[in-house]
Motif scaffolding. Structure first.
Motif, PDB file in Angstrom:
ATOM      1  N   UNK A  34     145.260  51.220  47.068  1.00  0.00           N
ATOM      2  CA  UNK A  34     145.074  52.522  46.432  1.00  0.00           C
ATOM      3  C   UNK A  34     143.606  52.785  46.113  1.00  0.00           C
ATOM      4  N   UNK A  35     142.896  51.785  45.614  1.00  0.00           N
ATOM      5  CA  UNK A  35     141.473  51.958  45.321  1.00  0.00           C
ATOM      6  C   UNK A  35     140.662  52.211  46.588  1.00  0.00           C
ATOM      7  N   UNK A  36     141.015  51.519  47.670  1.00  0.00           N
ATOM      8  CA  UNK A  36     140.244  51.644  48.903  1.00  0.00           C
ATOM      9  C   UNK A  36     140.390  53.020  49.530  1.00  0.00           C
ATOM     10  N   UNK A  37     141.561  53.649  49.380  1.00  0.00           N
ATOM     11  CA  UNK A  37     141.821  54.930  50.048  1.00  0.00           C
ATOM     12  C   UNK A  37     141.734  56.134  49.110  1.00  0.00           C
ATOM     13  N   UNK A  38     141.333  55.922  47.863  1.00  0.00           N
ATOM     14  CA  UNK A  38     141.186  57.036  46.928  1.00  0.00           C
ATOM     15  C   UNK A  38     139.761  57.576  46.970  1.00  0.00           C
ATOM     16  N   UNK A  39     139.601  58.846  46.616  1.00  0.00           N
ATOM     17  CA  UNK A  39     138.269  59.439  46.653  1.00  0.00           C
ATOM     18  C   UNK A  39     137.477  59.088  45.395  1.00  0.00           C
ATOM     19  N   UNK A  40     136.236  59.502  45.375  1.00  0.00           N
ATOM     20  CA  UNK A  40     135.288  59.127  44.330  1.00  0.00           C
ATOM     21  C   UNK A  40     135.780  59.573  42.952  1.00  0.00           C
ATOM     22  N   UNK A  41     136.199  60.831  42.844  1.00  0.00           N
ATOM     23  CA  UNK A  41     136.586  61.372  41.533  1.00  0.00           C
ATOM     24  C   UNK A  41     137.821  60.670  40.982  1.00  0.00           C
ATOM     25  N   UNK A  42     138.784  60.374  41.852  1.00  0.00           N
ATOM     26  CA  UNK A  42     140.008  59.731  41.382  1.00  0.00           C
ATOM     27  C   UNK A  42     139.735  58.325  40.863  1.00  0.00           C
ATOM     28  N   UNK A  43     138.880  57.581  41.569  1.00  0.00           N
ATOM     29  CA  UNK A  43     138.564  56.221  41.126  1.00  0.00           C
ATOM     30  C   UNK A  43     137.758  56.255  39.838  1.00  0.00           C
ATOM     31  N   UNK A  44     136.811  57.181  39.756  1.00  0.00           N
ATOM     32  CA  UNK A  44     135.996  57.286  38.544  1.00  0.00           C
ATOM     33  C   UNK A  44     136.831  57.682  37.334  1.00  0.00           C
ATOM     34  N   UNK A  45     137.888  58.453  37.550  1.00  0.00           N
ATOM     35  CA  UNK A  45     138.726  58.871  36.431  1.00  0.00           C
ATOM     36  C   UNK A  45     139.551  57.721  35.874  1.00  0.00           C
ATOM     37  N   UNK A  46     139.756  56.688  36.685  1.00  0.00           N
ATOM     38  CA  UNK A  46     140.498  55.518  36.223  1.00  0.00           C
ATOM     39  C   UNK A  46     141.999  55.666  36.261  1.00  0.00           C
ATOM     40  N   UNK A  47     142.511  56.681  36.977  1.00  0.00           N
ATOM     41  CA  UNK A  47     143.950  56.906  37.024  1.00  0.00           C
ATOM     42  C   UNK A  47     144.597  56.386  38.307  1.00  0.00           C
ATOM     43  N   UNK A  48     143.848  55.688  39.146  1.00  0.00           N
ATOM     44  CA  UNK A  48     144.420  55.144  40.376  1.00  0.00           C
ATOM     45  C   UNK A  48     145.175  53.858  40.037  1.00  0.00           C
ATOM     46  N   UNK A  49     146.420  53.808  40.394  1.00  0.00           N
ATOM     47  CA  UNK A  49     147.236  52.616  40.105  1.00  0.00           C
ATOM     48  C   UNK A  49     147.771  52.007  41.408  1.00  0.00           C
TER      49      UNK A  49
END
Length: 291
Positions: A34-49
């Motif tokens: 999930x972290x590898x395929x998420x965009x910059x804003x989503x990872x920075x927001x900390x909501x990627x699980x």
């Protein structure tokens, strides 16, 4: 025979424990994906699980377009393939005579091999030996010290011992020498155990970073395993990848780059394992029945 209630309860608890163990291994992998395929804003927001948000492959493009990662991946392949072939050849060469009952010194050499499982020279003496042989900054420093694993050799030897002695007697009657017997009779019957040992050696060489860290100082000879380990520990390497001339316009978070590097590293082993799985259990079990 119908299982009793106690046995049913045991099976239920056992399956529940195994399911929890499987999920504990699966969830970290899903989070990394999930972290590898998420965009910059989503990872920075900390909501990627466990599921990518804002699908993006920028992290993989950043890794594969850079100069270090493709070269390090190629080094991984070279180290693994050459080391795997060398280890299989020499492990078989050690196991076969120790499995032949006519070899009068096989007990002595078997005990000598087992002795190396209990005692070794240690890190510093090994480094001094490698240095004295002028093997630093060469891949031979990765291949030669661990060329034959005693554990793997004993598994192959035990498998050879499980073969019927009549096979060797008939081969001898037909005029086969030891080499011809090995190549034309023993090896074709040993596919399961060799697939298992190849997996052991392959994973060991592919994931080897400590020996590379000690013996290989040239950056262009280091493998991807060491590079990913450095990416996890060093912020400067991640910044260098982000600021490379051929990097994309969108900056990537360190978490995304690390996750992409881990996936690039583990994917080849995940692809290879299903093809060897059918041999894995059979090879280990057959190679451990007879002492």
């Amino acid at each position: 025979m119908k299982p009793t209630k106690g046995e049913q309860l045991f099976y239920l608890v056992n399956e529940g424990i195994l399911l929890l163990a499987a999920l504990s291994c699966l969830f970290p992998l899903l989070h990394v994906i999930a972290l590898a395929f998420s965009d910059f804003d989503a990872v920075m927001s900390g909501f990627v699980t466990l599921w990518p948000k804002g699908w993006s492959t920028e992290a993989f493009q950043l890794l594969l377009e850079g100069g270090r990662v493709p070269r390090a991946l190629l080094n991984n392949v070279i180290i693994t393939l050459v080391g795997l072939v060398l280890s299989l050849v020499f492990t078989t060469a050690a196991a076969y005579p120790l499995a032949r009952k006519r070899f009068y010194a096989r007990r002595f050499f078997t005990l000598a091999f087992v002795f190396t499982m209990l005692f070794n020279g240690g890190l510093i003496p090994t480094y001094l030996v490698v240095n004295s042989l002028d093997l630093l900054n060469t891949y031979w420093a990765l291949w030669l010290p661990g060329l034959v694993s005693t554990f793997n050799m004993l598994i192959i030897r035990t498998f050879f011992l499980s073969l019927p002695e009549e096979l060797f007697d008939s081969a001898e009657i037909d005029g086969c020498g030891e080499l011809r017997t090995l190549f034309h009779i023993v090896l074709p019957l040993s596919v399961p155990v060799f697939a298992t040992i190849a997996l052991f050696y392959g994973v060991g060489y592919w994931n080897n970073f400590f020996s590379v860290l000690i013996y290989i100082n040239q950056a262009d000879m280091q493998n991807l395993t060491l590079l990913v380990q450095q990416m996890i520990q060093s912020q400067s390497i991640l910044e260098g990848l982000n600021n490379a001339p051929d990097a994309g316009q969108i900056p990537m978070t360190p978490e995304s780059i690390r996750a992409a590097g881990i996936l690039v590293l583990v994917t080849p082993m995940l692809i290879v394992y299903p093809f060897l799985q059918k041999y894995f259990v059979k090879g280990v079990m057959i190679g451990s029945i007879k002492g």
